[in-house]
Design a protein around this motif. Structure first.
Motif, PDB file in Angstrom:
ATOM      1  N   THR A  62       0.835  -1.191   0.000  1.00  0.00           N
ATOM      2  CA  THR A  62       0.000   0.000   0.000  1.00  0.00           C
ATOM      3  C   THR A  62       0.873   1.245   0.000  1.00  0.00           C
ATOM      4  OG1 THR A  62      -0.114   0.005   2.418  1.00  0.00           O
ATOM      5  CG2 THR A  62      -1.867  -1.175   1.239  1.00  0.00           C
ATOM      6  N   GLY A  63       0.276   2.362  -0.328  1.00  0.00           N
ATOM      7  CA  GLY A  63       1.054   3.590  -0.291  1.00  0.00           C
ATOM      8  C   GLY A  63       0.358   4.718  -1.006  1.00  0.00           C
ATOM      9  N   ARG A  64       1.164   5.664  -1.399  1.00  0.00           N
ATOM     10  CA  ARG A  64       0.636   6.812  -2.116  1.00  0.00           C
ATOM     11  C   ARG A  64       1.665   7.281  -3.132  1.00  0.00           C
ATOM     12  NH1 ARG A  64       1.150  11.704   2.308  1.00  0.00           N
ATOM     13  NH2 ARG A  64       2.834  12.621   1.131  1.00  0.00           N
ATOM     14  N   ALA A  65       1.194   8.047  -4.101  1.00  0.00           N
ATOM     15  CA  ALA A  65       2.079   8.576  -5.138  1.00  0.00           C
ATOM     16  C   ALA A  65       1.708  10.015  -5.434  1.00  0.00           C
ATOM     17  CB  ALA A  65       1.968   7.735  -6.408  1.00  0.00           C
ATOM     18  N   GLU A  66       2.713  10.792  -5.762  1.00  0.00           N
ATOM     19  CA  GLU A  66       2.520  12.169  -6.195  1.00  0.00           C
ATOM     20  C   GLU A  66       3.412  12.399  -7.403  1.00  0.00           C
ATOM     21  OE1 GLU A  66       3.279  15.036  -3.113  1.00  0.00           O
ATOM     22  OE2 GLU A  66       2.036  13.959  -1.670  1.00  0.00           O
ATOM     23  N   ASP A  96       1.125   1.150 -12.337  1.00  0.00           N
ATOM     24  CA  ASP A  96       0.201   1.396 -13.427  1.00  0.00           C
ATOM     25  C   ASP A  96      -0.345   2.810 -13.225  1.00  0.00           C
ATOM     26  OD1 ASP A  96      -1.945   1.474 -15.177  1.00  0.00           O
ATOM     27  OD2 ASP A  96      -2.987  -0.239 -14.308  1.00  0.00           O
ATOM     28  N   VAL A  97      -0.127   3.672 -14.208  1.00  0.00           N
ATOM     29  CA  VAL A  97      -0.562   5.067 -14.103  1.00  0.00           C
ATOM     30  C   VAL A  97      -1.579   5.349 -15.204  1.00  0.00           C
ATOM     31  CG1 VAL A  97       0.164   7.480 -14.230  1.00  0.00           C
ATOM     32  CG2 VAL A  97       1.641   5.794 -13.127  1.00  0.00           C
ATOM     33  N   HIS A  98      -2.678   5.981 -14.808  1.00  0.00           N
ATOM     34  CA  HIS A  98      -3.725   6.344 -15.764  1.00  0.00           C
ATOM     35  C   HIS A  98      -4.011   7.839 -15.638  1.00  0.00           C
ATOM     36  CE1 HIS A  98      -7.140   5.657 -18.386  1.00  0.00           C
ATOM     37  NE2 HIS A  98      -7.832   6.462 -17.594  1.00  0.00           N
ATOM     38  N   VAL A  99      -3.933   8.531 -16.794  1.00  0.00           N
ATOM     39  CA  VAL A  99      -4.184   9.969 -16.825  1.00  0.00           C
ATOM     40  C   VAL A  99      -5.327  10.239 -17.800  1.00  0.00           C
ATOM     41  CG1 VAL A  99      -3.206  12.252 -17.285  1.00  0.00           C
ATOM     42  CG2 VAL A  99      -1.734  10.421 -16.456  1.00  0.00           C
ATOM     43  N   GLY A 100      -6.373  10.864 -17.304  1.00  0.00           N
ATOM     44  CA  GLY A 100      -7.490  11.253 -18.173  1.00  0.00           C
ATOM     45  C   GLY A 100      -8.083  10.090 -18.938  1.00  0.00           C
ATOM     46  N   VAL A 101      -8.262  10.290 -20.262  1.00  0.00           N
ATOM     47  CA  VAL A 101      -8.850   9.258 -21.109  1.00  0.00           C
ATOM     48  C   VAL A 101      -7.793   8.455 -21.862  1.00  0.00           C
ATOM     49  CG1 VAL A 101     -11.037  10.464 -21.392  1.00  0.00           C
ATOM     50  CG2 VAL A 101      -9.184  10.903 -23.000  1.00  0.00           C
ATOM     51  N   GLY A 102      -6.528   8.707 -21.575  1.00  0.00           N
ATOM     52  CA  GLY A 102      -5.445   8.017 -22.266  1.00  0.00           C
ATOM     53  C   GLY A 102      -5.263   6.586 -21.791  1.00  0.00           C
ATOM     54  N   ASP A 103      -4.370   5.888 -22.448  1.00  0.00           N
ATOM     55  CA  ASP A 103      -4.042   4.519 -22.079  1.00  0.00           C
ATOM     56  C   ASP A 103      -3.251   4.487 -20.779  1.00  0.00           C
ATOM     57  OD1 ASP A 103      -5.219   3.506 -24.374  1.00  0.00           O
ATOM     58  OD2 ASP A 103      -3.348   3.588 -25.527  1.00  0.00           O
ATOM     59  N   ASN A 104      -3.310   3.349 -20.117  1.00  0.00           N
ATOM     60  CA  ASN A 104      -2.500   3.154 -18.924  1.00  0.00           C
ATOM     61  C   ASN A 104      -1.030   3.047 -19.331  1.00  0.00           C
ATOM     62  OD1 ASN A 104      -5.075   2.833 -17.911  1.00  0.00           O
ATOM     63  ND2 ASN A 104      -4.479   1.246 -16.492  1.00  0.00           N
ATOM     64  N   GLN A 148       5.812  13.545 -17.635  1.00  0.00           N
ATOM     65  CA  GLN A 148       4.420  13.270 -18.017  1.00  0.00           C
ATOM     66  C   GLN A 148       3.734  14.607 -18.290  1.00  0.00           C
ATOM     67  OE1 GLN A 148       3.017  10.095 -18.338  1.00  0.00           O
ATOM     68  NE2 GLN A 148       5.156   9.507 -18.132  1.00  0.00           N
ATOM     69  N   PRO A 149       3.708  15.056 -19.542  1.00  0.00           N
ATOM     70  CA  PRO A 149       3.157  16.381 -19.844  1.00  0.00           C
ATOM     71  C   PRO A 149       1.658  16.509 -19.544  1.00  0.00           C
ATOM     72  CG  PRO A 149       3.681  15.185 -21.867  1.00  0.00           C
ATOM     73  CD  PRO A 149       4.208  14.375 -20.724  1.00  0.00           C
ATOM     74  N   ASN A 150       0.933  15.406 -19.447  1.00  0.00           N
ATOM     75  CA  ASN A 150      -0.512  15.478 -19.206  1.00  0.00           C
ATOM     76  C   ASN A 150      -0.884  15.521 -17.734  1.00  0.00           C
ATOM     77  OD1 ASN A 150      -0.940  15.416 -21.970  1.00  0.00           O
ATOM     78  ND2 ASN A 150      -1.052  13.182 -22.010  1.00  0.00           N
ATOM     79  N   MET A 153       0.835  19.127 -11.835  1.00  0.00           N
ATOM     80  CA  MET A 153       1.397  18.875 -10.503  1.00  0.00           C
ATOM     81  C   MET A 153       0.509  19.415  -9.393  1.00  0.00           C
ATOM     82  SD  MET A 153       5.537  18.874 -10.674  1.00  0.00           S
ATOM     83  CE  MET A 153       5.681  20.600 -10.616  1.00  0.00           C
ATOM     84  N   LYS A 154      -0.210  20.495  -9.638  1.00  0.00           N
ATOM     85  CA  LYS A 154      -1.087  21.035  -8.593  1.00  0.00           C
ATOM     86  C   LYS A 154      -2.341  20.187  -8.422  1.00  0.00           C
ATOM     87  CE  LYS A 154       0.517  25.740  -8.938  1.00  0.00           C
ATOM     88  NZ  LYS A 154       0.238  27.086  -9.379  1.00  0.00           N
ATOM     89  N   LYS A 155      -2.912  19.728  -9.516  1.00  0.00           N
ATOM     90  CA  LYS A 155      -4.150  18.947  -9.457  1.00  0.00           C
ATOM     91  C   LYS A 155      -3.906  17.461  -9.180  1.00  0.00           C
ATOM     92  CE  LYS A 155      -6.690  21.948 -12.599  1.00  0.00           C
ATOM     93  NZ  LYS A 155      -7.351  22.031 -13.906  1.00  0.00           N
ATOM     94  N   GLN A 156      -2.698  16.985  -9.502  1.00  0.00           N
ATOM     95  CA  GLN A 156      -2.368  15.553  -9.349  1.00  0.00           C
ATOM     96  C   GLN A 156      -3.458  14.711 -10.044  1.00  0.00           C
ATOM     97  OE1 GLN A 156       0.542  14.252  -7.828  1.00  0.00           O
ATOM     98  NE2 GLN A 156       1.180  16.380  -7.797  1.00  0.00           N
ATOM     99  N   ASN A 157      -3.718  15.017 -11.299  1.00  0.00           N
ATOM    100  CA  ASN A 157      -4.809  14.412 -12.060  1.00  0.00           C
ATOM    101  C   ASN A 157      -4.431  13.057 -12.681  1.00  0.00           C
ATOM    102  OD1 ASN A 157      -3.002  15.884 -13.735  1.00  0.00           O
ATOM    103  ND2 ASN A 157      -4.500  15.944 -15.378  1.00  0.00           N
ATOM    104  N   PHE A 158      -4.119  12.117 -11.833  1.00  0.00           N
ATOM    105  CA  PHE A 158      -3.808  10.770 -12.307  1.00  0.00           C
ATOM    106  C   PHE A 158      -4.250   9.761 -11.253  1.00  0.00           C
ATOM    107  CE2 PHE A 158      -0.204  11.843  -9.686  1.00  0.00           C
ATOM    108  CZ  PHE A 158       0.164  10.654  -9.080  1.00  0.00           C
TER     109      PHE A 158
END
Length: 171
Positions: A62-66, A96-104, A148-150, A153-158
């Motif tokens: 378990t953990g967290r990511a930023e 495994d990182v997922h951003v928006g509607v893009g692929d993992n 990761q351009p998408n 950093m402020k919103k951490q949208n992933f």
């Protein structure tokens, strides 16, 4: 009589404490005379004996990511704090990182080194395999450098998770 007891105890202690990593290192260190060769053998053995951690055990990691900026020298990437509650010494993690509607996207690392802020390091660690392991019941901070351009950093949208891991079983 005393010699037989000592040999017997030593034999028992050796089998009780040994694991596949220790066996590999002992087997391959014969005749090695340089520190560089010894370090290379330890790294190769750690990778060789690591096994896939079963899916049901991954929930114990378990953990967290930023998403963070690590400065001009390194750039941006993921800062991860991972807690190992599994029955393994973790030696590799795939996130495994997922951003928006893009692929993992999948990022694998076996390097859990995180430099301390303000510390000046004079060279690589004496034993590189120490930063390649997350012991059981421990918490480790590490980073995966990857622009990761998408990701804002402020919103951490992933979203992220552990997709796979390798390790050494602990009995």
């Amino acid at each position: 009589m005393m010699m037989a007891v000592a040999v017997s105890v030593a034999g028992f202690a050796g089998t009780a404490m040994a694991n596949a990593f220790d066996d590999c290192v002992l087997e391959n260190m014969r005749g090695v005379t340089s520190d560089l060769a010894a370090k290379s053998i330890k790294i190769a053995c750690l990778r060789k004996v690591s096994v896939d951690i079963p899916k049901e055990e991954l929930s114990a990691l378990t953990g967290r990511a930023e998403y963070a900026d690590f400065g001009q020298q390194f750039g941006r990437g993921f800062w991860i704090r991972l807690e190992n509650g599994s029955a393994y010494i973790v030696t590799s993690v795939t996130i495994d990182v997922h951003v928006g509607v893009g692929d993992n996207q999948f990022f694998e690392t076996d390097d859990f080194f995180m430099p301390e802020p303000g510390v000046i390091y004079a060279g690589p660690p004496d034993d590189p395999t120490r930063s390649m392991q997350i012991p059981r019941f421990s918490k480790v901070d590490f980073r995966i450098i990857t622009p990761q351009p998408n990701i804002d950093m402020k919103k951490q949208n992933f979203k992220w998770g552990i997709a796979a891991a390798k390790g050494i079983p602990v009995k």
